[in-house]
Write a protein that holds these residues in place. Structure first.
Motif, mmCIF file in Angstrom:
data_model
loop_
_atom_site.group_PDB
_atom_site.id
_atom_site.type_symbol
_atom_site.label_atom_id
_atom_site.label_comp_id
_atom_site.label_asym_id
_atom_site.label_seq_id
_atom_site.Cartn_x
_atom_site.Cartn_y
_atom_site.Cartn_z
ATOM 1 N N GLN A 43 0.824 -1.209 0.000
ATOM 2 C CA GLN A 43 0.000 0.000 0.000
ATOM 3 C C GLN A 43 0.862 1.265 0.000
ATOM 4 O O GLN A 43 0.530 2.240 -0.670
ATOM 5 N N SER A 44 1.964 1.225 0.698
ATOM 6 C CA SER A 44 2.859 2.377 0.733
ATOM 7 C C SER A 44 3.470 2.644 -0.640
ATOM 8 O O SER A 44 3.502 3.791 -1.102
ATOM 9 N N GLN A 84 2.662 5.892 -3.486
ATOM 10 C CA GLN A 84 3.677 6.760 -4.088
ATOM 11 C C GLN A 84 3.423 7.022 -5.572
ATOM 12 O O GLN A 84 3.931 7.999 -6.121
ATOM 13 N N VAL A 85 2.641 6.157 -6.229
ATOM 14 C CA VAL A 85 2.447 6.295 -7.684
ATOM 15 C C VAL A 85 0.983 6.372 -8.114
ATOM 16 O O VAL A 85 0.708 6.613 -9.288
ATOM 17 N N HIS A 121 9.829 4.174 -9.633
ATOM 18 C CA HIS A 121 9.144 5.358 -9.109
ATOM 19 C C HIS A 121 8.822 5.281 -7.615
ATOM 20 O O HIS A 121 8.102 6.136 -7.100
ATOM 21 N N THR A 122 9.308 4.251 -6.941
ATOM 22 C CA THR A 122 9.015 4.104 -5.509
ATOM 23 C C THR A 122 10.281 3.701 -4.758
ATOM 24 O O THR A 122 11.315 3.408 -5.363
ATOM 25 N N SER A 123 10.159 3.659 -3.454
ATOM 26 C CA SER A 123 11.228 3.110 -2.621
ATOM 27 C C SER A 123 11.129 1.596 -2.744
ATOM 28 O O SER A 123 10.186 0.994 -2.232
ATOM 29 N N TRP A 124 12.059 0.989 -3.424
ATOM 30 C CA TRP A 124 11.962 -0.422 -3.782
ATOM 31 C C TRP A 124 13.108 -1.198 -3.171
ATOM 32 O O TRP A 124 14.257 -0.750 -3.180
ATOM 33 N N SER A 156 9.531 -6.083 -3.253
ATOM 34 C CA SER A 156 9.420 -6.949 -4.431
ATOM 35 C C SER A 156 8.726 -8.265 -4.098
ATOM 36 O O SER A 156 7.810 -8.698 -4.812
ATOM 37 N N GLN A 157 9.134 -8.893 -3.003
ATOM 38 C CA GLN A 157 8.519 -10.157 -2.599
ATOM 39 C C GLN A 157 7.044 -9.985 -2.257
ATOM 40 O O GLN A 157 6.220 -10.842 -2.594
#
Length: 164
Positions: free
Chosen positions: A31-32, A36-37, A138-141, A146-147
């Motif tokens: 959700q976070s 962001q996008v 475009h996000t904090s990845w 990813s998982q």
């Protein structure tokens, strides 16, 4: 005859047993990152169409048209808002067991509407790849994010593909 009715009831119930279960931290990560996008509707849809023109061609109003020409139109923005709104509503439902029936109904409706348009499994995977690539850039990845996204897509696809 009673056995057939029982078997059909069990089969119908089994379809509703698909559960999208994530722990609270995974839901928060999904959700976070989505938050962001989520307002980049046009950019998200343009990225998907850019990566996979065959998906663009599934939409009569966009088929065969130059993406750079159509992406700034009202009809494109409207479709992008509808698509990301649908996706966002799904993401918002995550995290509560009480929402599971709504999630399943939501995903069945998505599968049914896309089946009617001739969508195939591979296009859902293409959508996933483009969405993940967009989110990554475009996000904090990180690996945890990813998982979490992999889990939610896998679980959603289990329901979608059953009805596609």
């Amino acid at each position: 005859m009673k056995f057939l009715i029982l078997a059909l009831c069990i089969a119908a119930t089994t379809a509703d047993l698909h559960k999208i279960t994530l722990d609270a931290h995974q839901v928060h990560l999904i959700q976070s990152s989505w938050n962001q996008v989520k307002h980049n509707e046009v950019d998200i849809l343009a990225a998907i169409f850019r990566d996979h023109p065959d998906i663009q061609d599934k939409f009569a109003q966009f088929a065969g048209k130059d993406l750079e020409t159509i992406k700034d139109t009202a009809i494109f923005a409207t479709h992008a808002t509808r698509s990301t709104g649908f996706f966002g509503a799904f993401i918002a439902l995550l995290g509560s067991e009480d929402n599971q029936p709504a999630i399943n109904t939501f995903l069945r409706a998505l599968a049914t509407s896309h089946k009617a348009r001739g969508a195939v499994t591979s296009q859902f995977y293409q959508f996933r790849d483009s969405m993940i690539n967009y989110l990554k850039s475009h996000t904090s990845w990180n690996d945890e994010v990813s998982q979490s996204w992999d889990i939610v897509f896998d679980m959603a696809f289990a329901v979608i593909f059953e009805y596609l």
